[in-house]
Design a protein around this motif. Sequence first.
Motif, PDB file in Angstrom:
ATOM      1  N   GLN A 118       6.238 -12.719  19.247  1.00 49.73           N
ATOM      2  CA  GLN A 118       7.329 -13.062  18.347  1.00 49.73           C
ATOM      3  C   GLN A 118       6.925 -12.634  16.946  1.00 49.73           C
ATOM      4  O   GLN A 118       5.978 -13.172  16.382  1.00 49.73           O
ATOM      5  N   PHE A 119       7.656 -11.656  16.384  1.00 52.85           N
ATOM      6  CA  PHE A 119       7.243 -11.132  15.082  1.00 52.85           C
ATOM      7  C   PHE A 119       7.336 -12.215  14.020  1.00 52.85           C
ATOM      8  O   PHE A 119       8.333 -12.931  13.923  1.00 52.85           O
ATOM      9  N   LYS A 120       6.281 -12.320  13.201  1.00 50.13           N
ATOM     10  CA  LYS A 120       6.191 -13.366  12.188  1.00 50.13           C
ATOM     11  C   LYS A 120       6.495 -12.827  10.790  1.00 50.13           C
ATOM     12  O   LYS A 120       7.425 -13.279  10.122  1.00 50.13           O
ATOM     13  N   ASN A 121       5.707 -11.859  10.332  1.00 50.47           N
ATOM     14  CA  ASN A 121       5.936 -11.327   8.982  1.00 50.47           C
ATOM     15  C   ASN A 121       5.058 -10.106   8.723  1.00 50.47           C
ATOM     16  O   ASN A 121       4.104  -9.824   9.454  1.00 50.47           O
ATOM     17  N   TRP A 122       5.433  -9.381   7.671  1.00 51.14           N
ATOM     18  CA  TRP A 122       4.576  -8.353   7.087  1.00 51.14           C
ATOM     19  C   TRP A 122       3.778  -9.012   5.958  1.00 51.14           C
ATOM     20  O   TRP A 122       4.212 -10.000   5.356  1.00 51.14           O
ATOM     21  N   TYR A 123       2.625  -8.421   5.639  1.00 52.81           N
ATOM     22  CA  TYR A 123       1.792  -8.941   4.554  1.00 52.81           C
ATOM     23  C   TYR A 123       1.271  -7.750   3.761  1.00 52.81           C
ATOM     24  O   TYR A 123       0.575  -6.887   4.316  1.00 52.81           O
ATOM     25  N   VAL A 124       1.642  -7.679   2.498  1.00 49.75           N
ATOM     26  CA  VAL A 124       1.194  -6.577   1.638  1.00 49.75           C
ATOM     27  C   VAL A 124      -0.101  -7.013   0.968  1.00 49.75           C
ATOM     28  O   VAL A 124      -0.108  -7.932   0.139  1.00 49.75           O
ATOM     29  N   ASN A 125      -1.203  -6.382   1.353  1.00 43.09           N
ATOM     30  CA  ASN A 125      -2.513  -6.710   0.802  1.00 43.09           C
ATOM     31  C   ASN A 125      -2.827  -5.739  -0.329  1.00 43.09           C
ATOM     32  O   ASN A 125      -3.112  -4.564  -0.090  1.00 43.09           O
ATOM     33  N   LEU A 126      -2.745  -6.220  -1.569  1.00 47.22           N
ATOM     34  CA  LEU A 126      -3.036  -5.360  -2.711  1.00 47.22           C
ATOM     35  C   LEU A 126      -4.540  -5.112  -2.782  1.00 47.22           C
ATOM     36  O   LEU A 126      -5.342  -6.054  -2.719  1.00 47.22           O
ATOM     37  N   GLU A 127      -4.911  -3.842  -2.925  1.00 44.93           N
ATOM     38  CA  GLU A 127      -6.315  -3.444  -2.808  1.00 44.93           C
ATOM     39  C   GLU A 127      -6.508  -2.047  -3.389  1.00 44.93           C
ATOM     40  O   GLU A 127      -5.539  -1.343  -3.692  1.00 44.93           O
ATOM     41  N   GLU A 128      -7.775  -1.647  -3.525  1.00 49.17           N
ATOM     42  CA  GLU A 128      -8.061  -0.269  -3.914  1.00 49.17           C
ATOM     43  C   GLU A 128      -7.573   0.678  -2.811  1.00 49.17           C
ATOM     44  O   GLU A 128      -7.636   0.333  -1.630  1.00 49.17           O
ATOM     45  N   PRO A 129      -7.077   1.871  -3.174  1.00 51.12           N
ATOM     46  CA  PRO A 129      -6.741   2.837  -2.125  1.00 51.12           C
ATOM     47  C   PRO A 129      -7.930   3.051  -1.194  1.00 51.12           C
ATOM     48  O   PRO A 129      -9.087   3.096  -1.641  1.00 51.12           O
ATOM     49  N   LEU A 130      -7.658   3.167   0.079  1.00 48.54           N
ATOM     50  CA  LEU A 130      -8.724   3.297   1.055  1.00 48.54           C
ATOM     51  C   LEU A 130      -9.563   4.545   0.816  1.00 48.54           C
ATOM     52  O   LEU A 130      -9.041   5.607   0.498  1.00 48.54           O
ATOM     53  N   VAL A 131     -10.877   4.406   0.976  1.00 47.45           N
ATOM     54  CA  VAL A 131     -11.815   5.523   0.936  1.00 47.45           C
ATOM     55  C   VAL A 131     -12.267   5.785   2.366  1.00 47.45           C
ATOM     56  O   VAL A 131     -12.831   4.905   3.018  1.00 47.45           O
ATOM     57  N   ARG A 132     -12.010   6.988   2.847  1.00 53.01           N
ATOM     58  CA  ARG A 132     -12.407   7.353   4.208  1.00 53.01           C
ATOM     59  C   ARG A 132     -13.869   7.760   4.244  1.00 53.01           C
ATOM     60  O   ARG A 132     -14.380   8.382   3.317  1.00 53.01           O
ATOM     61  N   TRP A 133     -14.538   7.418   5.334  1.00 53.88           N
ATOM     62  CA  TRP A 133     -15.878   7.921   5.610  1.00 53.88           C
ATOM     63  C   TRP A 133     -15.972   8.177   7.103  1.00 53.88           C
ATOM     64  O   TRP A 133     -14.999   7.962   7.827  1.00 53.88           O
ATOM     65  N   GLY A 134     -17.089   8.661   7.575  1.00 53.09           N
ATOM     66  CA  GLY A 134     -17.162   9.136   8.949  1.00 53.09           C
ATOM     67  C   GLY A 134     -16.837   8.110  10.004  1.00 53.09           C
ATOM     68  O   GLY A 134     -16.384   8.452  11.092  1.00 53.09           O
ATOM     69  N   ARG A 135     -17.059   6.830   9.701  1.00 57.90           N
ATOM     70  CA  ARG A 135     -16.863   5.789  10.716  1.00 57.90           C
ATOM     71  C   ARG A 135     -15.797   4.782  10.337  1.00 57.90           C
ATOM     72  O   ARG A 135     -15.680   3.740  10.975  1.00 57.90           O
ATOM     73  N   GLY A 136     -15.033   5.054   9.283  1.00 53.57           N
ATOM     74  CA  GLY A 136     -13.998   4.106   8.942  1.00 53.57           C
ATOM     75  C   GLY A 136     -13.477   4.265   7.533  1.00 53.57           C
ATOM     76  O   GLY A 136     -13.492   5.356   6.960  1.00 53.57           O
ATOM     77  N   VAL A 137     -12.997   3.153   6.967  1.00 49.89           N
ATOM     78  CA  VAL A 137     -12.410   3.151   5.624  1.00 49.89           C
ATOM     79  C   VAL A 137     -12.935   1.946   4.855  1.00 49.89           C
ATOM     80  O   VAL A 137     -13.201   0.887   5.420  1.00 49.89           O
ATOM     81  N   ASP A 138     -13.082   2.135   3.535  1.00 51.34           N
ATOM     82  CA  ASP A 138     -13.535   1.064   2.647  1.00 51.34           C
ATOM     83  C   ASP A 138     -12.509   0.816   1.556  1.00 51.34           C
ATOM     84  O   ASP A 138     -11.782   1.728   1.143  1.00 51.34           O
TER      85      ASP A 138
END
Length: 233
Positions: free
Chosen positions: A118-138
């Motif tokens: 049952q869909f509950k909500n969206w959540y906008v998490n304000l943060e630094e733009p993601l930085v990609r690296w070989g195994r994920g994002v920071d």
Amino acid sequence: MTADIVGTTGTADTARWAPGDQILWRYRANASDLIHICRPVTVVEDTAELLAVWLAPGTACVKPQLTDGTSVHREPLPTRYTKPRTTALSQWFGTGVLKLARPGDPWSVWLFWDHGWQFKNWYVNLEEPLVRWGRGVDSEDHFLDIAVYPDRSWEWKDEDEFAQAQRAGLMGSRQAERVRAAGRAAVATIESWGSPFRDGWEGWRPDPAWPVPALPADWGRTGKERTSAHSGP
């Protein structure tokens, strides 16, 4: 997954992850290079326009915790950001979370469901733009958030934490204004019902064959170890 890390905020020159790949979604501690949140996730989609990942129920994660063992959110707000911290292992309880991020956006959008999908909500998490690296994002969390509901109403969340973080010196006035501006831009997207809110992600479901990703032993490798060459995820 390889152990190599890439120091780049772009996405066009980095290899894409395929659906089903397992990566790490991490957050640095504020005003620090140290990683204090790490969540293993499964890639749903990775294109020039969008990174979508699935945080499965039961995933082993890393979260911040006070050195006396107190949960961060149980500590009274006046001392929440001043008492010494460490990290602790935890498990993602409840239903899973679908996380969506567009390259360069200073926020990501998370989708939550109650039991039975049952869909509950969206959540906008304000943060630094993601930085990609070989195994994920920071990234780095900016405290202030926005909840968006199925009827398209919305509300600011954690304004008290946003204010306290500034009082504690974790965020200067200029950065705080940039975060507020990012929030206003996100609200404009919500009110115009732009992507990803209009894109039907609330009807998405994970592949039942996907295993729950494991937390690697070197989950906390920092940006100081980043290299200038990318060897692929």
